[in-house]
Design an enzyme around this catalytic site. Structure first.
Site, PDB file in Angstrom:
ATOM      1  N   ASP A 127       0.522   3.261  -7.739  1.00 26.23           N
ATOM      2  CA  ASP A 127       0.850   2.435  -6.581  1.00 26.23           C
ATOM      3  C   ASP A 127       0.533   0.971  -6.883  1.00 26.23           C
ATOM      4  OD1 ASP A 127       1.519   2.268  -3.672  1.00 26.23           O
ATOM      5  OD2 ASP A 127      -0.554   1.570  -3.532  1.00 26.23           O
ATOM      6  N   GLU A 154       4.840   1.470  -9.826  1.00 24.22           N
ATOM      7  CA  GLU A 154       5.581   0.775  -8.771  1.00 24.22           C
ATOM      8  C   GLU A 154       5.334  -0.724  -8.911  1.00 24.22           C
ATOM      9  OE1 GLU A 154       5.605   0.483  -3.889  1.00 24.22           O
ATOM     10  OE2 GLU A 154       3.727   0.619  -5.008  1.00 24.22           O
TER      11      GLU A 154
END
Length: 531
Positions: A204, A269
């Protein structure tokens, strides 16, 4: 894992993203859980994907639905236990599915024991584990860095008489990656899951790990000029609050850890709006990440020029890197809803999007419900739980609309649970369900199954390079590996593609016919041709 598994199984793979709270509820408390996931693994194996990715399942106060972690080496009770997780991994591996889990490394929950200690004073053992800074002489925050969820990115702590940094919610304090002890601890939590048998990690906000140690102000975004964005975060050019060069060195450490284990992978990401494709390439070369994705295909652009540009730019900038493309995930409006003005039939658009995504060079990630042609759920303000939607309503309705429960059948709670779920299931979602589509040969679900089989039967779709022939108006045409011609009409008006190549045998199509040198494409038509 078996020694026969290719160490590069991830290259060209298809991963299915599971949002655990919304996939399957096994204990009827209205919240999806790990045992529920286990009970549906045969469905995913039958769909034809290579791996599953689970959004965060760690212990959390759930201020940001699990992206605020208070214990990195245990399962949140709402999802089950470590034993449940072990059973899920074992069954997934038996079915030939790899398991990827979400790692939220840039910040913790403010309820994490290390932050609870760090905030007490400036001399404790964890005092330098988070990003702390003194106020300016007038008492204001150290600089102008903003929070993605609104407001300034700093929160005052009276016990320390300092501010701490939070790029997201104030309940998500940023870890200080400039501290080597923090890096080593983070890597130890990753090793815990590797030892438990996970096959990889989705990272993330992978470009947020390090901040500028000098705390210099971010600049105004030169592209904004006089335009005021619905979120002021987008009005800055984030030169110093993220995207720091130290990220690259840490990712090499992360990769070195993964390389100690057989056939593991990572996908990052890249949360960046200025040079995302360039950063994807930079982060996936020189023994850093295996793959990366950005939000470039998760937006409203739906044109041949846009799709061709993302692919060609990535491989031009990083010929040795590797992308992972997605059209939907848990943070954006579902793509059938985003692109609906480009079609007169949502199911036709859903099938075309599937064919396009699965024929792009790179790896692919599908989001749960995408295989049903699922659309965004329209929620009322009082139904929201997402802090982003609550803060910016109505200009931005947040992310709950794509996070509603999976539709397994057309019963009141869509077969997800026997009790009221944590987010509502509405008629529009129930109508697109697995049970109704399972035995319908023309359904979106069966098209996904067929297209995933087609991809596996044509290795060129997993590993062949791309040569774009047309990216003008609504026509997108490219050749994969000198073996397969892919032609798409990205509009609801018929067009003709003049095929001057040697590819004449149509092997898969929708709303398309081949007549001599012409490929006639009706609304949202496409065709795959071989020699």
């Amino acid at each position: 894992m078996s020694g026969s598994i290719s160490p590069e199984w991830w290259r060209g793979s298809v991963t299915y993203q599971i949002y655990p709270r919304s996939f399957m509820d096994s204990n009827n408390d209205g919240i999806g859980d790990i045992s529920g996931i286990t009970s549906r693994l045969e469905y995913l194996a039958d769909l034809g994907v290579d791996a599953i990715w689970l959004s965060p399942i760690f212990t959390s106060p759930m201020k940001d639905m699990g992206y605020d972690v208070s214990n990195y080496i245990d399962i949140d009770p709402s999802f089950g236990t470590l034993s449940d997780f072990d059973e899920m991994i074992a069954k997934a591996h038996q079915l030939g599915l790899k398991v990827i889990i979400d790692q939220v490394l840039s910040h913790t929950s403010d309820q994490h024991p290390y932050f609870l200690e760090s905030r007490q004073d400036q001399t404790n053992d964890k005092a330098d584990w988070y990003v702390w800074a003194d106020a300016k002489p007038d008492g204001s925050p150290p600089n102008n860095w903003l929070s993605i969820f609104g407001g300034i990115g700093w929160q005052w702590e009276p016990r320390r008489k300092q501010y701490y940094l939070h790029n997201f919610l104030r309940q998500q304090p940023d870890l200080n990656f400039h501290n080597p002890a923090v890096q080593e601890w983070i890597l130890s939590t990753v090793r815990f899951w590797l030892e438990r048998g996970v096959d990889g990690f989705r990272l993330d906000t992978v470009n947020f790990y390090f901040h500028d140690a000098l705390l210099r102000d971010d600049a105004a975004d030169f592209r904004q000029k006089s335009v005021v964005d619905w979120n002021p975060y987008h009005m800055q050019y984030h030169l110093f609050s993220k995207n720091q060069p130290e990220n690259l060195a840490f990712l090499k450490k992360f990769r070195a850890l993964l390389d100690e284990y057989e056939a593991t992978t990572s996908v990052g990401e890249v949360g960046e709006s200025h040079h995302p494709i360039e950063m994807m390439g930079e982060y996936t070369t020189n023994k850093r990440l295996h793959m990366a994705y950005s939000f470039e295909m998760l937006g409203h652009s739906f044109s041949p020029k846009h799709f061709s540009k993302q692919v060609t730019e990535f491989f031009r900038l990083a010929p040795n890197g590797w992308p992972c493309w997605a059209f939907s995930n848990h943070d954006v409006v579902r793509h059938v809803s985003r692109w609906q003005h480009h079609t007169q039939d949502s199911a036709v658009l859903a099938k075309q999007a599937c064919a396009l995504l699965l024929s792009l060079e790179g790896s692919v990630c599908l989001y749960q419900g995408e295989e049903l042609g699922q659309q965004e759920t329209d929620l009322n303000y009082d139904e929201l739980v997402d802090p982003q939607g609550i803060e910016f309503w109505p200009e931005d309705k947040g992310r709950d609309g794509c996070r509603t429960p999976m539709s397994w059948d057309n019963t009141p709670f869509s077969g997800f649970s026997s009790t009221t779920p944590w987010l509502p299931v509405k008629d529009n979602q129930r109508q697109r369900n697995v049970a109704d589509q399972d035995n319908d040969p023309e359904s979106v679900l069966n098209f996904y199954r067929d297209m995933l089989t087609f991809r596996k039967q044509n290795p060129v779709l997993r590993s062949g390079n791309s040569c774009f022939l047309s990216a003008e108006n609504s026509l997108l045409a490219y050749v994969r590996g000198d073996a397969l011609l892919c032609v798409f009409n990205l509009s609801h008006q018929p067009v003709t593609y003049q095929n001057t190549s040697e590819f004449t045998q149509c092997v898969k199509h929708q709303h398309a016919t081949v007549e001599a040198q012409n490929i006639l494409l009706k609304a949202n038509g496409f065709a795959f041709l071989i020699r």
